[in-house]
Design a protein around this motif. Structure first.
Motif, mmCIF file in Angstrom:
data_model
loop_
_atom_site.group_PDB
_atom_site.id
_atom_site.type_symbol
_atom_site.label_atom_id
_atom_site.label_comp_id
_atom_site.label_asym_id
_atom_site.label_seq_id
_atom_site.Cartn_x
_atom_site.Cartn_y
_atom_site.Cartn_z
ATOM 1 N N PHE A 358 38.259 118.224 -25.011
ATOM 2 C CA PHE A 358 37.038 117.968 -24.320
ATOM 3 C C PHE A 358 36.282 116.608 -24.635
ATOM 4 C CE2 PHE A 358 37.640 122.362 -23.624
ATOM 5 C CZ PHE A 358 37.325 122.644 -22.280
ATOM 6 N N GLU A 359 35.858 115.731 -23.935
ATOM 7 C CA GLU A 359 34.727 114.863 -24.132
ATOM 8 C C GLU A 359 33.528 115.220 -23.419
ATOM 9 O OE1 GLU A 359 35.986 110.983 -23.118
ATOM 10 O OE2 GLU A 359 37.169 110.808 -24.904
ATOM 11 N N GLY A 360 32.517 115.980 -24.017
ATOM 12 C CA GLY A 360 31.517 116.652 -23.602
ATOM 13 C C GLY A 360 31.933 117.857 -22.642
ATOM 14 N N ASP A 361 31.657 117.787 -21.272
ATOM 15 C CA ASP A 361 32.099 118.798 -20.509
ATOM 16 C C ASP A 361 33.487 118.424 -19.793
ATOM 17 O OD1 ASP A 361 29.890 120.499 -20.902
ATOM 18 O OD2 ASP A 361 28.799 119.888 -19.176
ATOM 19 N N ARG A 362 34.013 117.340 -19.880
ATOM 20 C CA ARG A 362 34.776 116.809 -19.526
ATOM 21 C C ARG A 362 36.269 117.114 -20.032
ATOM 22 N NH1 ARG A 362 38.846 112.395 -18.718
ATOM 23 N NH2 ARG A 362 38.033 111.632 -20.503
ATOM 24 N N VAL A 363 37.360 117.604 -19.218
ATOM 25 C CA VAL A 363 38.516 118.132 -19.967
ATOM 26 C C VAL A 363 39.365 116.585 -19.913
ATOM 27 C CG1 VAL A 363 40.730 118.994 -19.706
ATOM 28 C CG2 VAL A 363 38.807 120.418 -19.047
ATOM 29 N N VAL A 364 39.774 116.380 -21.106
ATOM 30 C CA VAL A 364 40.673 115.146 -21.622
ATOM 31 C C VAL A 364 42.201 115.472 -21.342
ATOM 32 C CG1 VAL A 364 41.541 113.431 -23.151
ATOM 33 C CG2 VAL A 364 38.873 114.171 -23.231
ATOM 34 N N GLY A 365 42.454 116.512 -21.865
ATOM 35 C CA GLY A 365 43.948 116.973 -22.030
ATOM 36 C C GLY A 365 44.253 118.489 -22.431
ATOM 37 N N GLN A 366 45.521 118.782 -22.377
ATOM 38 C CA GLN A 366 45.837 120.018 -22.841
ATOM 39 C C GLN A 366 47.119 120.033 -23.507
ATOM 40 O OE1 GLN A 366 48.273 122.094 -21.277
ATOM 41 N NE2 GLN A 366 47.856 124.252 -22.298
ATOM 42 N N ALA A 367 47.560 120.867 -24.453
ATOM 43 C CA ALA A 367 48.834 120.973 -25.009
ATOM 44 C C ALA A 367 48.825 122.366 -25.712
ATOM 45 C CB ALA A 367 48.973 120.052 -26.170
ATOM 46 N N THR A 368 50.358 122.661 -25.936
ATOM 47 C CA THR A 368 50.585 123.996 -26.547
ATOM 48 C C THR A 368 50.789 123.802 -28.033
ATOM 49 O OG1 THR A 368 51.586 124.719 -24.599
ATOM 50 C CG2 THR A 368 52.339 125.882 -26.449
ATOM 51 N N VAL A 369 50.222 124.581 -28.946
ATOM 52 C CA VAL A 369 50.197 124.358 -30.522
ATOM 53 C C VAL A 369 51.515 124.650 -30.877
ATOM 54 C CG1 VAL A 369 49.506 125.347 -32.660
ATOM 55 C CG2 VAL A 369 47.634 125.167 -30.630
ATOM 56 N N THR A 370 52.038 123.784 -31.552
ATOM 57 C CA THR A 370 53.405 123.873 -32.178
ATOM 58 C C THR A 370 53.471 124.096 -33.574
ATOM 59 O OG1 THR A 370 53.651 121.620 -32.412
ATOM 60 C CG2 THR A 370 54.624 122.632 -30.404
ATOM 61 N N ALA A 371 52.387 123.753 -34.355
ATOM 62 C CA ALA A 371 52.245 123.838 -35.773
ATOM 63 C C ALA A 371 50.915 123.566 -36.002
ATOM 64 C CB ALA A 371 53.200 122.650 -36.585
ATOM 65 N N SER A 372 50.507 124.323 -37.370
ATOM 66 C CA SER A 372 49.206 124.071 -37.980
ATOM 67 C C SER A 372 49.629 123.957 -39.337
ATOM 68 C CB SER A 372 48.246 125.151 -37.586
ATOM 69 O OG SER A 372 48.739 126.392 -38.110
#
Length: 374
Positions: A358-372
């Protein structure tokens, strides 16, 4: 516009459809039948997609004076959402079926079929906002009611499908107002409980559902040093950060609780350890989608990151890259990935979770976690 209103049988979708009618759109209601073995009644607020829900959706359409249809999407639902759910757990990841349902059913199967039939947009009862800039660019924003905000599970839809989506409840200040509006309109669902849990696991027993589908697969539970401290009946039933239900044979030397740190499907092993070992500061994500204006490739940018549907966003830096992440579940190498550096870290992040930027309330993008990484 010709609008296809998704009627789940709940209060939110009914009021959203009513608002679309009030706006002057030509609205048709459709209920998605997602299970071929639907119970006749829900158990309180557990689950959804029951025959009771289909009846409630029909009655709402009658009150609104709009045509109503039931579309059987059960085979598509089983082949995508349920199959993905089982495959992800079997691979040691933790999926979010609501994200996949929005991706494959509500904003793929439903929307694509609606467009093919001549509809201009799909209307749902999700709590999120769409902002249209002067140049026509659409942004997905958090709902005004932060407690009900669903932008996290909608972020997977991407900009193209956002352009054909309507969320009339995005500016509503509270769920109580939605219920009051439903009552004023004579909609019988005004006091109906919200559904929760996974819709196709209506009794809430996720481990039991997985065991029925995947079978018993006993194996060891080990600590961070590799010492066996217990046994499990299937590593697939565990998720990173889990504390309850571990049934460990002996306590930790320091007497503190232990949590699942890792699920090793190759060896059918569950690794447990102290709470402080759960905190990570770097994330990799794959199958990334970006909203307009998308960030420049390879350039780091500031943002906030949310990794759970109702989780607290945390400050981070992120960048998009073109190469698939190591161990990615992507079907091909064309999917983008994202790298995230967390300012203060997050606890208990599992591969398979959805991360939303997010940037403030705006969604920038989405992804699926592959590693941490810690």
């Amino acid at each position: 516009m010709r609008v296809l209103a998704a009627l789940s049988g709940g209060v939110d979708s009914a009021v959203a459809a009513a608002r679309a009618v009030d706006a002057g759109h030509d609205v048709v209601g459709v209920h998605m039948a997602l299970s071929r073995n639907r119970d006749q009644f829900r158990t309180g607020s557990r689950g959804c997609c029951s025959i009771e829900d289909a009846g409630d959706a029909r009655r709402a359409a009658d009150v609104l004076g709009i045509p109503y249809y039931v579309w059987d999407l059960s085979e598509r639902f089983e082949q995508t959402v349920v199959a993905d759910f089982l495959a992800e757990y079997e691979a040691g990841r933790t999926p979010n079926p609501c994200v996949r349902c929005n991706e494959h059913i509500k904003f793929e199967a439903l929307l694509d079929k609606g467009v093919a039939l001549g509809f201009d947009a799909v209307c749902t009862g999700h709590y999120a906002r769409v902002e249209i800039a002067e140049d026509g660019t659409r942004s997905l924003l958090r709902a005004r009611d932060v407690a009900k905000d669903q932008s996290y599970v909608l972020a997977v839809m991407g900009p193209d499908r956002l352009a054909r989506s309507m969320f009339p409840l995005g500016d509503v200040p509270s769920k109580e107002q939605v219920r009051a509006e439903a009552a004023d309109r004579g909609l019988a669902v005004s006091a109906k409980p919200d559904s929760y849990d996974i819709c196709f696991v209506a009794d809430g027993d996720t481990q039991g559902f997985l065991r029925d589908r995947l079978g018993s697969r006993p194996g060891p539970v080990v600590d961070a040093e590799g010492a066996v401290v217990g046994e499990h009946d299937g590593a697939y039933a565990y998720t990173v950060g889990q504390r309850k239900g571990l049934a460990l044979g002996r306590p930790a030397p320091d007497g503190r609780p232990r949590y699942v740190l890792e699920v090793q499907t190759s060896s059918n092993t569950v690794v447990v350890g102290a709470a402080e070992l759960l905190t990570v500061r770097e994330l990799d994500g794959d199958r990334a989608v970006w909203f307009d204006p998308a960030p420049e490739p390879s350039a780091w940018f500031g943002c906030s990151v949310q990794v759970r549907a109702h989780g607290t966003p945390v400050e981070a830096r992120a960048r998009r890259t073109a190469a698939p992440a190591p161990g990615s579940a992507s079907e091909d190498g064309a999917h983008e990935r994202v790298e995230v550096h967390l300012e203060d870290g997050l606890r208990g992040i599992a591969p398979g979770q959805s991360l939303v930027l997010f940037e403030g309330d705006r969604v920038v993008g989405q992804a699926t976690v592959t590693a941490s990484r810690r």
